[in-house]
Design a protein around this motif. Structure first.
Motif, PDB file in Angstrom:
ATOM      1  N   ALA A 132       0.838  -1.205   0.000  1.00 16.29           N
ATOM      2  CA  ALA A 132       0.000   0.000   0.000  1.00 16.29           C
ATOM      3  C   ALA A 132       0.872   1.254   0.000  1.00 16.29           C
ATOM      4  O   ALA A 132       0.603   2.221  -0.733  1.00 16.29           O
ATOM      5  N   ALA A 133       1.937   1.254   0.815  1.00 14.79           N
ATOM      6  CA  ALA A 133       2.851   2.399   0.823  1.00 14.79           C
ATOM      7  C   ALA A 133       3.561   2.536  -0.513  1.00 14.79           C
ATOM      8  O   ALA A 133       3.765   3.656  -1.012  1.00 14.79           O
ATOM      9  N   TRP A 134       3.926   1.414  -1.106  1.00 13.57           N
ATOM     10  CA  TRP A 134       4.561   1.441  -2.432  1.00 13.57           C
ATOM     11  C   TRP A 134       3.620   2.054  -3.472  1.00 13.57           C
ATOM     12  O   TRP A 134       4.051   2.851  -4.321  1.00 13.57           O
ATOM     13  N   ALA A 135       2.340   1.698  -3.424  1.00  9.81           N
ATOM     14  CA  ALA A 135       1.369   2.237  -4.384  1.00  9.81           C
ATOM     15  C   ALA A 135       1.194   3.739  -4.196  1.00  9.81           C
ATOM     16  O   ALA A 135       1.078   4.493  -5.166  1.00  9.81           O
ATOM     17  N   ILE A 136       1.177   4.207  -2.942  1.00 14.15           N
ATOM     18  CA  ILE A 136       1.070   5.651  -2.690  1.00 14.15           C
ATOM     19  C   ILE A 136       2.285   6.367  -3.271  1.00 14.15           C
ATOM     20  O   ILE A 136       2.172   7.453  -3.856  1.00 14.15           O
ATOM     21  N   GLY A 137       3.455   5.767  -3.124  1.00 16.48           N
ATOM     22  CA  GLY A 137       4.650   6.353  -3.726  1.00 16.48           C
ATOM     23  C   GLY A 137       4.547   6.456  -5.237  1.00 16.48           C
ATOM     24  O   GLY A 137       4.996   7.443  -5.841  1.00 16.48           O
ATOM     25  N   SER A 138       3.942   5.458  -5.875  1.00 19.17           N
ATOM     26  CA  SER A 138       3.759   5.498  -7.326  1.00 19.17           C
ATOM     27  C   SER A 138       2.843   6.640  -7.739  1.00 19.17           C
ATOM     28  O   SER A 138       3.066   7.293  -8.773  1.00 19.17           O
ATOM     29  N   VAL A 139       1.811   6.902  -6.933  1.00 17.88           N
ATOM     30  CA  VAL A 139       0.923   8.028  -7.217  1.00 17.88           C
ATOM     31  C   VAL A 139       1.692   9.344  -7.105  1.00 17.88           C
ATOM     32  O   VAL A 139       1.543  10.247  -7.939  1.00 17.88           O
ATOM     33  N   LEU A 140       2.531   9.450  -6.080  1.00 12.84           N
ATOM     34  CA  LEU A 140       3.353  10.658  -5.934  1.00 12.84           C
ATOM     35  C   LEU A 140       4.309  10.814  -7.116  1.00 12.84           C
ATOM     36  O   LEU A 140       4.619  11.938  -7.528  1.00 12.84           O
ATOM     37  N   ALA A 141       4.782   9.689  -7.647  1.00 10.98           N
ATOM     38  CA  ALA A 141       5.661   9.753  -8.825  1.00 10.98           C
ATOM     39  C   ALA A 141       4.931  10.363 -10.012  1.00 10.98           C
ATOM     40  O   ALA A 141       5.518  11.144 -10.784  1.00 10.98           O
ATOM     41  N   HIS A 142       3.665  10.017 -10.178  1.00 12.97           N
ATOM     42  CA  HIS A 142       2.867  10.609 -11.260  1.00 12.97           C
ATOM     43  C   HIS A 142       2.779  12.122 -11.093  1.00 12.97           C
ATOM     44  O   HIS A 142       2.957  12.881 -12.060  1.00 12.97           O
ATOM     45  N   GLN A 143       2.530  12.572  -9.871  1.00 17.38           N
ATOM     46  CA  GLN A 143       2.444  14.014  -9.623  1.00 17.38           C
ATOM     47  C   GLN A 143       3.792  14.688  -9.871  1.00 17.38           C
ATOM     48  O   GLN A 143       3.862  15.776 -10.472  1.00 17.38           O
ATOM     49  N   LEU A 144       4.868  14.047  -9.424  1.00 17.76           N
ATOM     50  CA  LEU A 144       6.197  14.639  -9.573  1.00 17.76           C
ATOM     51  C   LEU A 144       6.599  14.757 -11.034  1.00 17.76           C
ATOM     52  O   LEU A 144       7.066  15.814 -11.482  1.00 17.76           O
ATOM     53  N   THR A 145       6.445  13.682 -11.793  1.00 14.86           N
ATOM     54  CA  THR A 145       6.860  13.714 -13.194  1.00 14.86           C
ATOM     55  C   THR A 145       6.016  14.682 -14.010  1.00 14.86           C
ATOM     56  O   THR A 145       6.530  15.333 -14.934  1.00 14.86           O
ATOM     57  N   THR A 146       4.746  14.800 -13.685  1.00 15.02           N
ATOM     58  CA  THR A 146       3.900  15.754 -14.404  1.00 15.02           C
ATOM     59  C   THR A 146       4.373  17.182 -14.170  1.00 15.02           C
ATOM     60  O   THR A 146       4.439  18.000 -15.101  1.00 15.02           O
ATOM     61  N   ARG A 147       4.729  17.500 -12.940  1.00 13.07           N
ATOM     62  CA  ARG A 147       5.224  18.846 -12.632  1.00 13.07           C
ATOM     63  C   ARG A 147       6.567  19.101 -13.309  1.00 13.07           C
ATOM     64  O   ARG A 147       6.811  20.188 -13.850  1.00 13.07           O
ATOM     65  N   LEU A 148       7.441  18.101 -13.289  1.00 12.45           N
ATOM     66  CA  LEU A 148       8.744  18.274 -13.929  1.00 12.45           C
ATOM     67  C   LEU A 148       8.593  18.457 -15.436  1.00 12.45           C
ATOM     68  O   LEU A 148       9.304  19.255 -16.055  1.00 12.45           O
ATOM     69  N   ALA A 149       7.682  17.701 -16.044  1.00 15.73           N
ATOM     70  CA  ALA A 149       7.480  17.810 -17.491  1.00 15.73           C
ATOM     71  C   ALA A 149       6.946  19.182 -17.871  1.00 15.73           C
ATOM     72  O   ALA A 149       7.250  19.695 -18.947  1.00 15.73           O
ATOM     73  N   ARG A 150       6.156  19.802 -16.996  1.00 13.40           N
ATOM     74  CA  ARG A 150       5.653  21.135 -17.289  1.00 13.40           C
ATOM     75  C   ARG A 150       6.778  22.155 -17.295  1.00 13.40           C
ATOM     76  O   ARG A 150       6.745  23.137 -18.045  1.00 13.40           O
ATOM     77  N   ARG A 151       7.772  21.926 -16.440  1.00 18.22           N
ATOM     78  CA  ARG A 151       8.926  22.835 -16.412  1.00 18.22           C
ATOM     79  C   ARG A 151       9.847  22.572 -17.596  1.00 18.22           C
ATOM     80  O   ARG A 151      10.190  23.474 -18.346  1.00 18.22           O
ATOM     81  N   SER A 152      10.271  21.319 -17.733  1.00 23.03           N
ATOM     82  CA  SER A 152      11.151  20.946 -18.839  1.00 23.03           C
ATOM     83  C   SER A 152      11.290  19.441 -18.855  1.00 23.03           C
ATOM     84  O   SER A 152      11.613  18.827 -17.835  1.00 23.03           O
ATOM     85  N   GLU A 153      11.060  18.830 -20.027  1.00 24.41           N
ATOM     86  CA  GLU A 153      11.228  17.386 -20.124  1.00 24.41           C
ATOM     87  C   GLU A 153      12.689  16.985 -20.086  1.00 24.41           C
ATOM     88  O   GLU A 153      13.014  15.809 -19.978  1.00 24.41           O
ATOM     89  N   HIS A 154      13.582  17.969 -20.161  1.00 23.95           N
ATOM     90  CA  HIS A 154      15.003  17.688 -19.968  1.00 23.95           C
ATOM     91  C   HIS A 154      15.251  17.102 -18.580  1.00 23.95           C
ATOM     92  O   HIS A 154      16.205  16.349 -18.372  1.00 23.95           O
ATOM     93  N   LEU A 155      14.379  17.448 -17.608  1.00 23.53           N
ATOM     94  CA  LEU A 155      14.524  16.936 -16.248  1.00 23.53           C
ATOM     95  C   LEU A 155      14.138  15.465 -16.146  1.00 23.53           C
ATOM     96  O   LEU A 155      14.366  14.843 -15.104  1.00 23.53           O
ATOM     97  N   LEU A 156      13.537  14.906 -17.182  1.00 25.29           N
ATOM     98  CA  LEU A 156      13.167  13.488 -17.201  1.00 25.29           C
ATOM     99  C   LEU A 156      14.013  12.720 -18.211  1.00 25.29           C
ATOM    100  O   LEU A 156      13.535  11.792 -18.853  1.00 25.29           O
ATOM    101  N   GLY A 157      15.270  13.103 -18.323  1.00 24.94           N
ATOM    102  CA  GLY A 157      16.141  12.474 -19.304  1.00 24.94           C
ATOM    103  C   GLY A 157      16.775  11.203 -18.797  1.00 24.94           C
ATOM    104  O   GLY A 157      16.361  10.602 -17.806  1.00 24.94           O
TER     105      GLY A 157
END
Length: 529
Positions: free
Chosen positions: A311-336
């Motif tokens: 359950a904690a692992w799944a919550i972390g995965s949800v946070l990953a979705h939020q984090l990557t979406t925010r980073l992609a809005r700034r620059s997809e270079h941050l997801l290289g």
């Protein structure tokens, strides 16, 4: 000028200045969201069946060896199917591939549900082969199609949504397997899995999301724009061969081009796929070791500890979705590529720490960090490979699925054998340590190859998806300075209403690391895709 997006530094810096989505983009987003919900149902059935089918296989074969052989058969079928599906995804309709995969898996699960405990071993073997092939084919087609289904500039959000759906469905499938089997038996569990596949197939048939780009019109033999017209005229003047010989030659050239795709893959791309395989190898160890560690830590309630962990692992995965979406809005270079490797490092270290005997609150926090890093690497890796041109994307994802399946299969067998002689911490440390060493080596390789930024993933003529799904060249050309404004198009230029301004709104697919400027120059850190 309708529908064109011109991205400037000011529009990137202010969320309020971003252009509103068009009606087509809103429809595409609704379709993808609906599909993601059906995908979650399908994943739930998959993981419910993973528990039920493992127990059922053990009951049918009567030995751990028989269970292991059936698991190896399923994984081997998926490994082989990954490469085949990669070729098909570049030439066939991907929605049809996913529907056929779902329907095939639903059919065999219905047969197994109808047969019940009296199923012969040969039938169970056939079922696991179909499941392995169907799951691999579906995943290759889906990953290849995401940039078309959701839009190239929305692929990070789409991948995050799929990771979130898969994470919660995984936890729910594992958690509900025991009560469903206890109440209804294997037949009910298999029927639920079959129903989940039918829900996914039904969503694809009803929503009908676009999964393949619209190919540009090819000039006919008499069209002056046809670049091959002069050559054909010369061949015609010299006497043409029979039609059958021409078709045969075209077939041989097509096969040669398909084989050349893998030969021309750069070292960086192969290194990413290899690291992903090492990641799967490490992940297999904690999946095998967690039940053992839970029984040692809480002999009275091991299932509770496992439920808290996942359950904690799944919550972390949800946070990953939020984090990557925010980073992609700034620059997809941050997801290289560097982000992918760093995420793999954090994930491996987190899983190793989780087996050090931590108290429950600390274990939950570490599991959440592991889920965050796991989801982050998945989204970054998939989004990066999706920058490849459409005709190459399927084969690369086929290669990736084969590498991941191979790593997980070998890791499962090796970790299970190692647990007979070593403690859980040592086993997880060895396997995730190998993934950690691979990620560190990859980071060193990146630093030596491209000190100023993420290295270019593939060298080819820049291409991108037009708003209608077609593949059009980036007429503005590579090497443009970061933040350069869109040059005004000349009247009458651009194919089918597409101008250089359309192409400049997103970087070309050849620049996964965000460094499409000349070597040593600054990459476009803030451009949207």
């Amino acid at each position: 000028m309708t529908g064109k997006r011109i991205t400037t530094p000011s529009s990137r810096s202010s969320p309020l200045s971003r252009p509103l989505p068009t009606s087509e983009e809103r429809r595409r987003a609704r379709r993808f969201n609906g599909f993601a919900a059906a995908y979650a149902v399908s994943v739930y059935g998959n993981y419910l069946s993973l528990i039920a089918l493992s127990l059922f296989s053990y009951a049918v074969t009567g030995s751990a060896l028989g269970l292991g052989l059936l698991m190896a058969l399923r994984l081997s079928a998926g490994m082989v199917a990954g490469g085949v599906a990669g070729g098909l995804a570049g030439r066939r309709d991907r929605r049809t591939m996913m529907v056929v995969s779902d329907l095939g898996q639903a059919a065999v699960m219905l047969v197994l549900a109808g047969t019940g405990e009296g199923a012969p071993v040969a039938l169970v073997g056939a079922v696991v082969v179909v499941l392995g092939v169907g799951n691999a084919s579906f995943n290759v087609a889906l990953r290849t199609a995401v940039p078309v289904m959701a839009g190239h500039d929305q692929r990070v959000r789409a991948n995050g949504l799929l990771v979130t759906a898969r994470s919660f469905a995984t936890v729910l499938g594992f958690a509900s397997a025991a009560p469903i089997i206890a109440v209804g038996g294997y037949r009910v569990a298999f029927a639920v899995n079959a129903l989940s596949f039918l829900v996914s197939a039904g969503a694809l048939l009803v929503l009908r999301p676009r999964t393949n780009p619209e190919k540009p019109e090819v000039p006919g033999p008499g069209d002056p724009a046809d670049p091959g017209a002069p050559a054909r005229e010369r061949r015609s003047a010299g006497g043409g061969g029979p039609k059958a010989r021409t078709e045969s030659g075209e077939g041989r050239r097509r096969e040669a081009r398909q084989l050349a795709v893998l030969r021309t893959l750069p070292v960086l791309l192969l290194a990413m796929v290899a690291l992903r395989g090492a990641d799967a190898l490490g992940s297999s160890s904690h999946n095998v070791a967690l039940p053992v560690a839970a029984n040692l830590a809480r002999p009275d309630s091991p299932a509770v500890l496992m439920a808290q962990f996942w359950a904690a692992w799944a919550i972390g995965s949800v946070l990953a979705h939020q984090l990557t979406t925010r980073l992609a809005r700034r620059s997809e270079h941050l997801l290289g590529e560097r982000a992918f490797a760093l995420g793999t490092c954090v994930m491996s270290v987190s899983f190793i720490v989780a087996f050090t005997g931590l108290p429950t609150p600390a274990l939950v926090c570490v599991a959440m960090v592991a889920g965050l890093a796991d989801g982050f690497t998945d989204i970054a890796y998939t989004s990066r490979l999706q920058t490849l041109p459409d005709e190459r994307r399927g084969r690369v994802f086929g290669l990736s699925v084969s590498a991941e399946t191979t790593g997980f299969a070998l890791g499962t067998l090796a970790a299970a054998a190692a647990l007979e002689a070593l403690p859980t911490l040592a086993v997880v440390g060895i396997f995730h340590g190998a993934a950690l060493c691979g990620a560190l080596t990859f980071l060193v390789f990146l630093a030596a190859r491209s000190p100023g930024g993420d290295a270019q993933l593939v060298g080819h003529e820049p291409e991108m998806d037009a708003p209608d799904g077609r593949i059009v060249p980036d007429e503005a050309g590579p090497g443009r300075a970061a933040g350069a404004a869109t040059p005004p198009p000349e009247p009458g230029t651009g194919p089918s209403g597409t101008t250089p301004g359309d192409a400049i709104s997103r970087p070309p697919h050849t620049d996964p690391g965000g460094a499409d400027a000349a070597p040593g120059g600054a990459g476009p850190a803030g451009r949207r895709r």
